[in-house]
Motif scaffolding. Structure first.
Motif, short mmCIF file in Angstrom:
data_model
loop_
_atom_site.label_atom_id
_atom_site.label_comp_id
_atom_site.label_asym_id
_atom_site.label_seq_id
_atom_site.Cartn_x
_atom_site.Cartn_y
_atom_site.Cartn_z
N ASN A 150 51.12 13.17 29.91
CA ASN A 150 51.35 13.23 31.35
C ASN A 150 50.06 13.06 32.13
O ASN A 150 49.84 13.70 33.16
N TYR A 151 49.19 12.20 31.66
CA TYR A 151 47.92 11.94 32.30
C TYR A 151 47.52 10.50 31.97
O TYR A 151 48.03 9.90 31.03
N GLY A 178 43.62 20.24 34.18
CA GLY A 178 43.11 19.19 33.29
C GLY A 178 43.69 19.34 31.90
O GLY A 178 44.49 20.25 31.61
N GLN A 179 43.28 18.47 31.00
CA GLN A 179 43.78 18.46 29.62
C GLN A 179 42.65 18.87 28.69
O GLN A 179 41.58 18.27 28.69
N SER A 195 46.62 8.07 40.36
CA SER A 195 47.46 9.19 39.96
C SER A 195 48.90 9.12 40.46
O SER A 195 49.69 10.00 40.14
N SER A 248 45.22 18.26 40.29
CA SER A 248 45.46 19.20 39.21
C SER A 248 44.17 19.94 38.90
O SER A 248 43.12 19.34 38.71
N GLN A 253 43.96 3.94 36.68
CA GLN A 253 44.00 5.38 36.53
C GLN A 253 44.48 6.09 37.79
O GLN A 253 44.36 7.31 37.91
N TRP A 301 52.80 8.89 31.13
CA TRP A 301 51.97 7.69 30.97
C TRP A 301 52.16 7.06 29.60
O TRP A 301 51.80 5.89 29.40
N THR A 316 56.33 10.76 35.62
CA THR A 316 54.93 11.19 35.48
C THR A 316 54.39 10.97 34.08
O THR A 316 53.24 11.31 33.80
N GLY A 320 42.58 15.58 34.85
CA GLY A 320 43.91 14.98 34.79
C GLY A 320 44.27 14.33 36.10
O GLY A 320 43.44 13.70 36.76
N GLU A 321 45.52 14.46 36.49
CA GLU A 321 45.98 13.89 37.75
C GLU A 321 45.20 14.50 38.91
O GLU A 321 44.79 15.65 38.88
#
Length: 501
Positions: A404-405, A207-208, A336, A204, A334, A389, A387, A200-201
């Motif tokens: 949010n990524y 992650g997702q 962040s 972080s 991409q 996207w 934040t 992710g960001e």
């Protein structure tokens, strides 16, 4: 033709025999020239004559080798290689890549250390051992050898620090992470599952999650007070999930489940985010398992801001952008940083908004959502969020999925009630749009130039033929254009006849 047909299989057979001979020769060479263990005082430098990997330590079978692995022509990393396939099974987690040059050195002084005298230490086991040994299961160990003790104690082992691969009978615990070679995807354990995550960001650690396999608990339950679960790749062709060493709480079977295979097994987190299992058949790695079977269910099969059409191909969320391999947006899309700033307001946004119908997320069952009455409400929730996207909204359920990524690939569907809103940083897509537009303009200009050349060539040939017949003409004192000399007589007589009339 008969001669060609008869000799082709012969050439293929000869090539196959030569390939086997080369593989056997190379393995014998590795076994004969590379030690099975080394002790304090060992040192090695990269050989500039070697183009792929340089064996330093081999196991007793010659199947695996601890090696310098060349990366990007003039750099190296430390890796364990499956010799017959040249595949890396384990890669050391270096602070940065070392140079393939003399200052770089691997040495053992109780710790196994990769360093160079100018840049310092790239990697170390931070141990006080007596020897380094590579097992026939590819486990690199730093051992302490005590006098009077039959088996040495293990101070450090590569099995505790996997990179992107898990091999047969290697425990994968909650303290470990498998990370794809490009660093974008990872595999981790939860309370009663193992899952795949994409990065992710920046900053972080979570992650997702985009894929999850939960324990079915058919033969045993996961108990909160019994410790963490762990996963083991078993020789019978399955990933077993255990909480203790007796009964698995789950089995994720491979295609060859309960079938004997000739070689070793491994699973790997691939650069596309899939988890795949293989076994070695003596000449190649055979695909035996894949966690994600449909391409569009992968986290980003069409790249950033891409749209995956099941069974078809890729396109871009923005219809005005031409799709190209790798995605629909440049790498800086991409970044962040958030979409706000000290001077942010809704009238001076740092992004452009993109809306699209007929889209959905590939992993909605793993996503958090909020219930909202309309797409406009869902979109507004993102527009005012620094934040956020983008959002994906389902009109029939009212589910609003807030992303949010950075935007990855979405799935194209026929249901127009599934809608999305996405933020694109200013300038994102312009480069690709400019390339597509530039190509079209270039082709048009080229066509015009070719047409102009053809017309010019025709005119030139016409003038040349006229000149071959005589002087093309001249202009008299009154500005009247007069034709060629050979036509003057006829023209004069016609003029006299007209005057007489």
């Amino acid at each position: 033709m008969d001669f060609v047909n008869s000799i082709t299989p012969l050439k293929l057979t000869q090539f196959f025999i030569i390939s086997i001979f080369f593989s056997i020769f190379f393995q014998i060479k590795v076994e004969s020239e590379t030690p099975n263990q080394f002790f304090k005082g060992f040192k090695a430098n990269p050989d500039p004559q070697i183009s792929n990997f340089q064996p330093l330590l081999t196991d007793s079978t010659g199947n695996y080798s601890l090696s310098f692995l060349r990366v990007e022509e003039n750099q190296l990393t430390l890796a364990i290689i499956h010799v017959k396939s040249f595949e890396s099974i384990w890669v050391a987690n270096l602070t940065r890549l070392a140079k393939w040059a003399d200052p770089t050195e691997l040495y053992f002084n109780g710790s196994l250390v990769l360093s160079d005298s100018r840049s310092g230490v790239f990697w170390s086991t931070h141990t006080d051992g007596d020897r380094v040994w590579l097992s026939n299961t590819s486990n690199l160990q730093v051992q302490k050898v005590d006098n009077g003790v039959t088996s040495p104690s293990v101070l450090w082992q590569s099995f505790d620090f996997p990179s992107n691969t898990l091999v047969e009978n290697q425990n994968f615990t909650s303290a470990m992470t498998l990370v794809s070679s490009n660093g974008l995807y990872s595999m981790r354990l939860g309370f009663d599952f193992f899952g795949l995550y994409f990065k992710g960001e920046s900053g972080s650690d979570s992650g997702q999650i985009y894929w999850r396999h939960k324990a079915l608990e058919a033969k045993a339950d996961v108990m909160e007070d019994q410790g963490h679960i762990y996963v083991v790749l078993k020789s019978n062709g399955f990933l077993g999930m255990y909480q203790n060493e007796s009964v698995p709480v789950d089995i994720e079977s491979f295609n060859s489940f309960q079938q004997p295979v000739s070689g070793v097994r491994r699973v790997r987190v691939e650069p596309d985010g899939n988890l795949k299992g293989y076994f070695w058949d003596g000449s190649s790695w055979v695909l035996d398992y894949q966690a994600i079977k449909e391409t569009c269910e992968l986290p980003s099969p069409c790249g950033a801001y891409g749209l995956c059409h099941p069974g078809k191909s890729c396109s871009c969320l923005d219809n005005s952008t031409d799709y190209s391999i790798g995605g629909c947006a440049p790498p800086n899309s991409q970044e962040s940083r958030d979409f706000c700033g000290a001077s942010y307001d809704l009238d001076h946004k740092k992004y452009k908004g993109l809306s699209r119908n007929g889209v959905e997320l590939p992993n909605t069952e793993l996503m958090d959502y909020q219930h909202m009455v309309s797409f406009q409400e869902c979109q507004s929730a993102c527009e005012g969020n620094c934040t956020c996207w983008g959002v994906v909204y389902t009109n029939t359920s009212g589910f609003c999925y807030i992303l949010n990524y950075p935007i990855q690939s979405l799935v194209g569907v026929r249901d127009e009630s599934k809608m999305g809103f996405f933020k694109m940083r200013e300038g994102v897509g312009k480069d690709k749009m400019g390339v597509g537009f530039g190509v079209r303009v270039g082709l048009l200009c080229g066509a015009i130039l070719v047409l102009g050349g053809v017309i010019g060539l025709g005119y030139y040939r016409y003038i040349k033929r006229k000149r071959e017949r005589g002087v093309s003409g001249y202009v008299d004192d009154d500005g009247v254009v007069v034709g060629p000399y050979k036509d003057l007589g006829n023209a004069s007589f016609r003029s006299i006849e007209l005057i007489e009339r």
